[in-house]
Motif scaffolding. Structure first.
Motif, PDB file in Angstrom:
ATOM      1  N   GLN A  71       0.813  -1.262   0.055  1.00  0.00           N
ATOM      2  CA  GLN A  71       0.004  -0.017  -0.143  1.00  0.00           C
ATOM      3  C   GLN A  71       0.711   1.256   0.030  1.00  0.00           C
ATOM      4  OE1 GLN A  71      -3.309  -0.412  -0.111  1.00  0.00           O
ATOM      5  NE2 GLN A  71      -3.120  -2.466  -0.392  1.00  0.00           N
ATOM      6  N   VAL A  72       0.707   2.286  -1.065  1.00  0.00           N
ATOM      7  CA  VAL A  72       1.509   3.377  -1.175  1.00  0.00           C
ATOM      8  C   VAL A  72       0.797   4.565  -1.895  1.00  0.00           C
ATOM      9  CG1 VAL A  72       3.876   1.848  -1.712  1.00  0.00           C
ATOM     10  CG2 VAL A  72       2.275   2.603  -3.730  1.00  0.00           C
ATOM     11  N   PRO A  73       1.285   5.842  -1.222  1.00  0.00           N
ATOM     12  CA  PRO A  73       0.780   6.989  -1.613  1.00  0.00           C
ATOM     13  C   PRO A  73       1.058   6.917  -3.180  1.00  0.00           C
ATOM     14  CG  PRO A  73       2.366   7.478   0.085  1.00  0.00           C
ATOM     15  CD  PRO A  73       2.396   6.053  -0.177  1.00  0.00           C
ATOM     16  N   THR A  74       0.010   7.301  -4.097  1.00  0.00           N
ATOM     17  CA  THR A  74       0.251   7.317  -5.556  1.00  0.00           C
ATOM     18  C   THR A  74       1.324   8.590  -5.619  1.00  0.00           C
ATOM     19  OG1 THR A  74      -1.987   6.855  -6.102  1.00  0.00           O
ATOM     20  CG2 THR A  74      -0.639   8.279  -7.928  1.00  0.00           C
ATOM     21  N   GLY A  75       2.718   8.246  -6.558  1.00  0.00           N
ATOM     22  CA  GLY A  75       3.342   9.360  -6.902  1.00  0.00           C
ATOM     23  C   GLY A  75       4.551   9.493  -6.064  1.00  0.00           C
ATOM     24  N   ASP A  76       4.518   8.932  -4.761  1.00  0.00           N
ATOM     25  CA  ASP A  76       5.546   9.094  -4.065  1.00  0.00           C
ATOM     26  C   ASP A  76       6.608   8.328  -4.247  1.00  0.00           C
ATOM     27  OD1 ASP A  76       7.200   9.404  -1.629  1.00  0.00           O
ATOM     28  OD2 ASP A  76       5.408   9.645  -0.179  1.00  0.00           O
ATOM     29  N   VAL A  77       7.745   8.789  -4.924  1.00  0.00           N
ATOM     30  CA  VAL A  77       8.634   7.551  -5.588  1.00  0.00           C
ATOM     31  C   VAL A  77       9.310   6.999  -4.388  1.00  0.00           C
ATOM     32  CG1 VAL A  77      10.858   7.564  -6.938  1.00  0.00           C
ATOM     33  CG2 VAL A  77       8.816   8.612  -7.743  1.00  0.00           C
ATOM     34  N   PRO A  78      10.004   8.026  -3.522  1.00  0.00           N
ATOM     35  CA  PRO A  78      10.779   7.493  -2.391  1.00  0.00           C
ATOM     36  C   PRO A  78      10.279   6.389  -1.477  1.00  0.00           C
ATOM     37  CG  PRO A  78      11.064   9.798  -2.273  1.00  0.00           C
ATOM     38  CD  PRO A  78      10.025   9.321  -3.202  1.00  0.00           C
ATOM     39  N   GLU A  79       8.653   6.681  -1.205  1.00  0.00           N
ATOM     40  CA  GLU A  79       7.891   5.642  -0.347  1.00  0.00           C
ATOM     41  C   GLU A  79       7.734   4.528  -1.211  1.00  0.00           C
ATOM     42  OE1 GLU A  79       5.742   3.949   2.791  1.00  0.00           O
ATOM     43  OE2 GLU A  79       7.119   5.448   2.680  1.00  0.00           O
ATOM     44  N   TRP A 119      -0.505  -2.939  -9.721  1.00  0.00           N
ATOM     45  CA  TRP A 119       0.021  -2.292  -8.683  1.00  0.00           C
ATOM     46  C   TRP A 119       0.775  -0.945  -9.320  1.00  0.00           C
ATOM     47  CZ3 TRP A 119       5.416  -1.085  -7.527  1.00  0.00           C
ATOM     48  CH2 TRP A 119       5.516  -0.430  -6.334  1.00  0.00           C
ATOM     49  N   LEU A 120       1.559  -1.064 -10.544  1.00  0.00           N
ATOM     50  CA  LEU A 120       2.185   0.108 -11.121  1.00  0.00           C
ATOM     51  C   LEU A 120       1.212   0.965 -11.532  1.00  0.00           C
ATOM     52  CD1 LEU A 120       4.765  -1.903 -13.176  1.00  0.00           C
ATOM     53  CD2 LEU A 120       5.206  -0.450 -11.233  1.00  0.00           C
ATOM     54  N   GLU A 121       0.071   0.596 -12.090  1.00  0.00           N
ATOM     55  CA  GLU A 121      -0.883   1.615 -12.599  1.00  0.00           C
ATOM     56  C   GLU A 121      -1.491   2.506 -11.502  1.00  0.00           C
ATOM     57  OE1 GLU A 121      -3.265   0.490 -16.404  1.00  0.00           O
ATOM     58  OE2 GLU A 121      -3.029  -1.599 -15.147  1.00  0.00           O
ATOM     59  N   ARG A 122      -1.753   1.824 -10.308  1.00  0.00           N
ATOM     60  CA  ARG A 122      -2.028   2.560  -9.162  1.00  0.00           C
ATOM     61  C   ARG A 122      -0.898   3.488  -8.618  1.00  0.00           C
ATOM     62  NH1 ARG A 122      -4.111  -2.620  -7.866  1.00  0.00           N
ATOM     63  NH2 ARG A 122      -2.688  -2.860  -5.956  1.00  0.00           N
ATOM     64  N   ALA A 123       0.255   2.928  -8.320  1.00  0.00           N
ATOM     65  CA  ALA A 123       1.343   3.778  -7.763  1.00  0.00           C
ATOM     66  C   ALA A 123       1.620   4.750  -8.507  1.00  0.00           C
ATOM     67  CB  ALA A 123       2.383   2.658  -7.400  1.00  0.00           C
ATOM     68  N   PHE A 124       1.763   4.702  -9.848  1.00  0.00           N
ATOM     69  CA  PHE A 124       2.089   5.961 -10.708  1.00  0.00           C
ATOM     70  C   PHE A 124       0.950   6.415 -11.463  1.00  0.00           C
ATOM     71  CE2 PHE A 124       5.871   3.114  -9.914  1.00  0.00           C
ATOM     72  CZ  PHE A 124       6.967   4.030  -9.500  1.00  0.00           C
ATOM     73  N   ALA A 125      -0.182   6.236 -11.189  1.00  0.00           N
ATOM     74  CA  ALA A 125      -1.347   6.902 -11.786  1.00  0.00           C
ATOM     75  C   ALA A 125      -1.180   8.534 -12.024  1.00  0.00           C
ATOM     76  CB  ALA A 125      -2.574   6.882 -10.869  1.00  0.00           C
ATOM     77  N   ASP A 126      -0.412   9.179 -11.402  1.00  0.00           N
ATOM     78  CA  ASP A 126      -0.179  10.486 -11.578  1.00  0.00           C
ATOM     79  C   ASP A 126       0.612  10.972 -12.803  1.00  0.00           C
ATOM     80  OD1 ASP A 126       1.877   9.646 -10.269  1.00  0.00           O
ATOM     81  OD2 ASP A 126       2.707  11.450  -9.471  1.00  0.00           O
ATOM     82  N   ARG A 127       1.354   9.870 -13.180  1.00  0.00           N
ATOM     83  CA  ARG A 127       2.392  10.145 -14.315  1.00  0.00           C
ATOM     84  C   ARG A 127       2.256   9.488 -15.518  1.00  0.00           C
ATOM     85  NH1 ARG A 127       8.292   7.859 -12.982  1.00  0.00           N
ATOM     86  NH2 ARG A 127       8.071   9.152 -10.946  1.00  0.00           N
ATOM     87  N   LEU A 128       1.412   8.200 -15.555  1.00  0.00           N
ATOM     88  CA  LEU A 128       1.217   7.485 -16.563  1.00  0.00           C
ATOM     89  C   LEU A 128       0.287   8.166 -17.752  1.00  0.00           C
ATOM     90  CD1 LEU A 128       0.551   3.871 -14.960  1.00  0.00           C
ATOM     91  CD2 LEU A 128       2.588   4.639 -16.238  1.00  0.00           C
ATOM     92  N   PRO A 129       0.515   8.280 -19.177  1.00  0.00           N
ATOM     93  CA  PRO A 129      -0.401   8.827 -19.953  1.00  0.00           C
ATOM     94  C   PRO A 129      -1.582   8.193 -20.108  1.00  0.00           C
ATOM     95  CG  PRO A 129       1.903   8.212 -20.741  1.00  0.00           C
ATOM     96  CD  PRO A 129       1.896   7.533 -19.548  1.00  0.00           C
ATOM     97  N   ALA A 130      -2.763   8.759 -20.966  1.00  0.00           N
ATOM     98  CA  ALA A 130      -3.930   7.914 -20.983  1.00  0.00           C
ATOM     99  C   ALA A 130      -3.700   6.733 -21.885  1.00  0.00           C
ATOM    100  CB  ALA A 130      -4.771   9.175 -21.815  1.00  0.00           C
ATOM    101  N   ALA A 131      -4.849   6.035 -21.720  1.00  0.00           N
ATOM    102  CA  ALA A 131      -4.658   4.519 -22.844  1.00  0.00           C
ATOM    103  C   ALA A 131      -4.083   4.843 -23.903  1.00  0.00           C
ATOM    104  CB  ALA A 131      -6.296   4.015 -22.645  1.00  0.00           C
ATOM    105  N   GLY A 132      -3.463   3.764 -24.502  1.00  0.00           N
ATOM    106  CA  GLY A 132      -2.929   4.062 -25.758  1.00  0.00           C
ATOM    107  C   GLY A 132      -1.348   3.495 -25.617  1.00  0.00           C
ATOM    108  N   PRO A 133      -0.712   3.539 -26.944  1.00  0.00           N
ATOM    109  CA  PRO A 133       0.681   3.021 -27.009  1.00  0.00           C
ATOM    110  C   PRO A 133       1.656   3.893 -25.987  1.00  0.00           C
ATOM    111  CG  PRO A 133      -0.392   3.414 -29.384  1.00  0.00           C
ATOM    112  CD  PRO A 133      -1.194   3.964 -28.092  1.00  0.00           C
ATOM    113  N   ASP A 134       1.348   5.031 -25.852  1.00  0.00           N
ATOM    114  CA  ASP A 134       2.518   5.973 -24.948  1.00  0.00           C
ATOM    115  C   ASP A 134       2.176   5.174 -23.568  1.00  0.00           C
ATOM    116  OD1 ASP A 134       3.136   7.244 -26.885  1.00  0.00           O
ATOM    117  OD2 ASP A 134       2.017   9.138 -26.343  1.00  0.00           O
ATOM    118  N   ARG A 135       0.852   4.970 -23.047  1.00  0.00           N
ATOM    119  CA  ARG A 135       0.661   4.235 -21.678  1.00  0.00           C
ATOM    120  C   ARG A 135       1.545   3.034 -21.634  1.00  0.00           C
ATOM    121  NH1 ARG A 135      -2.642   5.404 -17.589  1.00  0.00           N
ATOM    122  NH2 ARG A 135      -3.200   3.546 -16.378  1.00  0.00           N
TER     123      ARG A 135
END
Length: 200
Positions: free
Chosen positions: A84-92, A135-151
Motif C-alpha cells: 500500500q503506497v501513496p500515488t506518485g511518492d517515489v521514495p515511499e 500495482w504500477l498503474e495505481r502507484a504511478f497513476a499521476d504520471r502515466l499517459p492516457a490509454a494508448g501506445p504511450d501508456r
C-alpha cells in the motif's frame, strides 16, 4: 437436546480450528518452498513442518498442486497488503517495494526458475505479473499517459525499473547495499517519468 447457541458455538469453533490448520499448512509449505525446489519438498515434509498428517493436507487441498495454488494465493494477498503506497511518492514506493523484495525476493526468483516444469509455479508467476502491473498503474497513476501506445510504453519502462530481477541484479549480483540499490531505483524511476517529455 443441544441448544441452538451451543450448536452454533461448536460449529464456529470447529470452523476456526479448520481455518487455523489450513493457515498453518500454507505457512509451512510457503516456508519450505521459499528455500527448496518445489519437487524436493514432499507432502510428508510439509505435514511434519505443520504438525499435521499428510491426509489432513489432502483433505484440505486435494494434493500438492492444490496446496501450491493456495500458497500462491496467500503470498499474492500478503504482497497486496504490504504494497500500500501513496500515488506518485517515489521514495515511499521504492521503500515499500524493497521491503517486499528483501522479505521474499529470493523465494519469488526460486519459483520463477521452476516455471517451465512446475505448472503451479507458472500460474503463480503469471498471476504475480498481472498484480504487479496493476500495482504500477495505481502507484504511478499521476504520471502515466492516457490509454494508448504511450501508456503501454510507460508501463513497460516502469515494469522493468521495478522488477524483481533488477532487485536481484543490484542486491545479489552486484552486491549493492540496500541503500545504494534503493537510490538507483529512485533515480531510474525519476529518469523515466513520461511527464518530463512534455516539459522538455
Amino acid at each position: 437436546m443441544e441448544s441452538e447457541d451451543k450448536r452454533s458455538y461448536r460449529m464456529g469453533a470447529r470452523a476456526a480450528a479448520l481455518e487455523a490448520t489450513r493457515a498453518r499448512v500454507i505457512e509451512a509449505a510457503a516456508g519450505l518452498w521459499s528455500r527448496r525446489w518445489h519437487d524436493e519438498v514432499t507432502l510428508q515434509h510439509i505435514a511434519e513442518a505443520a504438525g499435521v498428517s499428510v491426509q489432513t493436507i489432502v483433505n484440505h487441498f486435494g494434493g500438492k498442486d492444490g496446496l501450491s495454488k493456495a500458497v500462491a494465493d496467500a503470498v499474492a494477498t500478503q504482497t497486496e497488503l504490504a504494497r500500500q503506497v501513496p500515488t506518485g511518492d517515489v521514495p515511499e514506493i521504492v521503500a515499500v517495494l524493497f521491503a517486499d523484495y528483501e522479505r521474499q525476493g529470493d523465494a519469488n526468483l526460486l519459483w520463477i526458475a521452476q516455471m517451465d516444469r512446475i505448472p503451479s509455479a507458472a500460474r503463480a508467476a503469471v498471476h504475480a505479473r498481472s498484480l504487479h502491473r496493476a500495482w504500477l498503474e495505481r502507484a504511478f497513476a499521476d504520471r502515466l499517459p492516457a490509454a494508448g501506445p504511450d501508456r503501454e510504453h510507460a508501463l513497460n519502462l516502469h515494469y522493468a525499473a521495478t522488477d524483481v530481477y533488477l532487485w536481484k541484479l543490484w542486491r545479489r549480483d552486484l552486491g549493492l547495499s540496500r541503500e545504494e540499490a534503493e537510490r538507483a531505483m529512485r533515480d531510474l524511476l525519476t529518469a523515466i517519468d513520461p511527464r518530463k517529455e512534455h516539459h522538455a
